[in-house]
Design an enzyme around this catalytic site. Sequence first.
Site, short mmCIF file in Angstrom:
data_model
loop_
_atom_site.label_atom_id
_atom_site.label_comp_id
_atom_site.label_asym_id
_atom_site.label_seq_id
_atom_site.Cartn_x
_atom_site.Cartn_y
_atom_site.Cartn_z
N ASP A 8 29.44 67.36 73.56
CA ASP A 8 28.45 67.28 72.47
C ASP A 8 28.13 68.68 71.98
OD1 ASP A 8 26.32 66.79 70.79
OD2 ASP A 8 24.91 66.35 72.41
N ASN A 29 26.26 69.39 69.10
CA ASN A 29 25.05 69.52 68.29
C ASN A 29 23.81 68.95 68.96
OD1 ASN A 29 25.65 66.83 68.13
ND2 ASN A 29 25.59 66.71 65.89
N ASP A 32 22.83 66.05 70.18
CA ASP A 32 22.23 64.77 69.84
C ASP A 32 22.53 63.71 70.91
OD1 ASP A 32 24.90 64.25 69.40
OD2 ASP A 32 24.65 63.47 67.36
N ASP A 85 31.30 64.83 70.04
CA ASP A 85 31.74 64.94 68.65
C ASP A 85 33.02 65.75 68.55
OD1 ASP A 85 30.80 67.68 68.83
OD2 ASP A 85 28.78 66.87 68.51
N ASP A 120 43.61 56.62 67.05
CA ASP A 120 43.58 55.19 67.27
C ASP A 120 43.76 54.47 65.93
OD1 ASP A 120 43.25 53.19 69.35
OD2 ASP A 120 41.80 54.57 70.23
N ASP A 139 45.75 49.78 68.55
CA ASP A 139 44.88 48.91 69.33
C ASP A 139 45.29 47.44 69.17
OD1 ASP A 139 42.24 48.75 70.85
OD2 ASP A 139 41.80 47.44 69.16
N GLU A 196 49.28 49.14 72.05
CA GLU A 196 48.51 48.48 73.11
C GLU A 196 48.72 46.98 72.94
OE1 GLU A 196 43.95 48.06 74.77
OE2 GLU A 196 44.45 47.71 72.67
N HIS A 247 39.62 54.01 78.36
CA HIS A 247 38.24 53.67 77.99
C HIS A 247 37.91 52.21 78.27
CE1 HIS A 247 40.70 52.34 74.68
NE2 HIS A 247 39.69 51.62 74.22
N ASP A 248 38.92 51.39 78.60
CA ASP A 248 38.70 49.97 78.87
C ASP A 248 38.78 49.63 80.35
OD1 ASP A 248 38.28 49.13 76.25
OD2 ASP A 248 40.40 48.76 75.88
#
Length: 590
Positions: free
Chosen positions: A37, A39, A41, A45, A114, A222, A281, A353-354
């Site tokens: 990150d 910035n 928040d 990013d 992706d 995907d 995928e 990520h899955d």
Amino acid sequence: MPGPGAVTGAGSQSPASADQWWKSAVVYQIYPRSFADSNSDGVGDIRGITAKLDYLVKLGVDVLWLSPVYPSPQADHGYDISDYQDIDPLFGSLEDLDTLLHAAHQRGTRLIMDLVVNHTSDQHPWFVESRSGTTSPRRDWYWWRPPRYGMQPGAPGAEPTNWSSIFSGSAWQLDDDSGEYYLHLFSRKQPDLNWENAEVRHAVYAMMRWWLDRGIDGFRMDVINLISKNPSLPDGHHLPHQPYADGSEHYVCGPRIHDFLQEMRHNVFADRPGKYLTVGEMPGVTVDEGRLFTDPARGEVDMVFQFEHVQLDQGDTKWDYVGLDLRDLKASFGRWQAGLAEVGWNSLYWNNHDQPRVVSRYGDDGRYRVASAKMLATVLHLHRGTPYIFQGEELGMTNVPFETLDEFRDIEALNQYAEMTGSKLATPDEALAALRIMSRDNGRTPMQWDAGPWAGFSMARPWIPINPNYTEINAEAAIVDPDSVFHHYRKLIELRHSEPVVVHGSFHMLLPHDEQIYAFLRRLGGVELLVLGNFSSADAVVDLPDAADWAGADLLLGTQPDPEPGAPLVLRPWEGRVYRRAREVGAAGR
């Protein structure tokens, strides 16, 4: 990076091809909202990624894969896209992406994006127009159907088919204004595109060309094998104890999937040979289908992600955890290695990520965390195929001890909890226990950069809890420790870049019925590699006929201190080894 070509048998080679550079590459997946990150928040990013490029160069990876950074309502954390040709302000701007691309290319690193084109967000202009009325020019861009004959819209069982959504519940959502339903294999916020409509397909191809013109190096596609549905949309088979049915036989590798992918290749890549990587995928894909998809002569995709090996520890559903039988893992990998040996190519992965973190799933995330993380990496990377590393895997990051439901963010996990508890299939405690083991959130917690506030990921509270073990497991500590998981990954990547047999050698599974040891041979010409992994917390004797000969061979790479020269082949708990020997070509097949 091009090498001498894929081996088709012991000691044989096929001609080289410059457009297969990805065979000797290692890909690193970045989940942008959780990487870095810039910035403050609480959300990662693009500028944060750019700031960490030198870390990735130090690791040695060749390709970066970004999970979606497009504009999105974030119903499925970016996999619900509302604009394919821009960047969500949450992650930055197109200019930030251009800067990242330029900086990566300057360092000799490629970048792929992706591609999510089975579905869009329900806020994408295409769907907004499609939903505006039954006479809309884009009505047929999505799958719209009236309720079942003789039934009122919204009545129980009135859905056009009995299909279950992959995210639980019905795969159909009623539109009150028109009285019709639209198909969504995932969230109701993710309506499926109708690829039978040629206008849809060519709009997608134009978007892909736009990104390639901008400089990206390919796509990870995907659930791309779901884009072709049986147009008659028949009912599926009922699932036990479930209100809806499994319709996958009607949309997994559907009737026109090969036509669509060949058309995509022709329209997007035909005039750009040799530069790009395309990864499909493909949930539910078989070995035979994988061979077709990745056959270079057919012109579809370069490699596929299949899910067989990450479903072996599951019972009737993903949430029914039964543990891993190593023999099943060897049988699965062995099928894919054999099936794609002559034609096609494998993707090699443990994490993404899955998926939950592999060191917690197939390894030992306690006493033997470092040892098992190294062993798992060694076994995976020495197979035939292109390895993928998911952010934090190279640190040995673990599953997260989520304490309450409020700490979860994943729509799939939250829907599943509601379904399990609402239908009385599980108590709240039982449902939480299932989520802790298998939730996708295990892989989505912030990258652990250092032992400082918020693990060095951000200066503000992150969007999802940080694993509390970040004070011990982090990149800063790993880089200065020469015996860390990070440096073992560096050695594996260097080995792939320097040893042709790793990329191009044939594969031979050994000890398929051993419950403790994973063992296989790689061969190229007169060179042989023996790869060993102990999937247990006990010593393991390697019972090979030529074990004594291998004990005297060169130990090319190990995960623990080197054994005494010539010592019997006995692996310590969670140990991995790679031995190398040269033999006369005529003896290599024995």
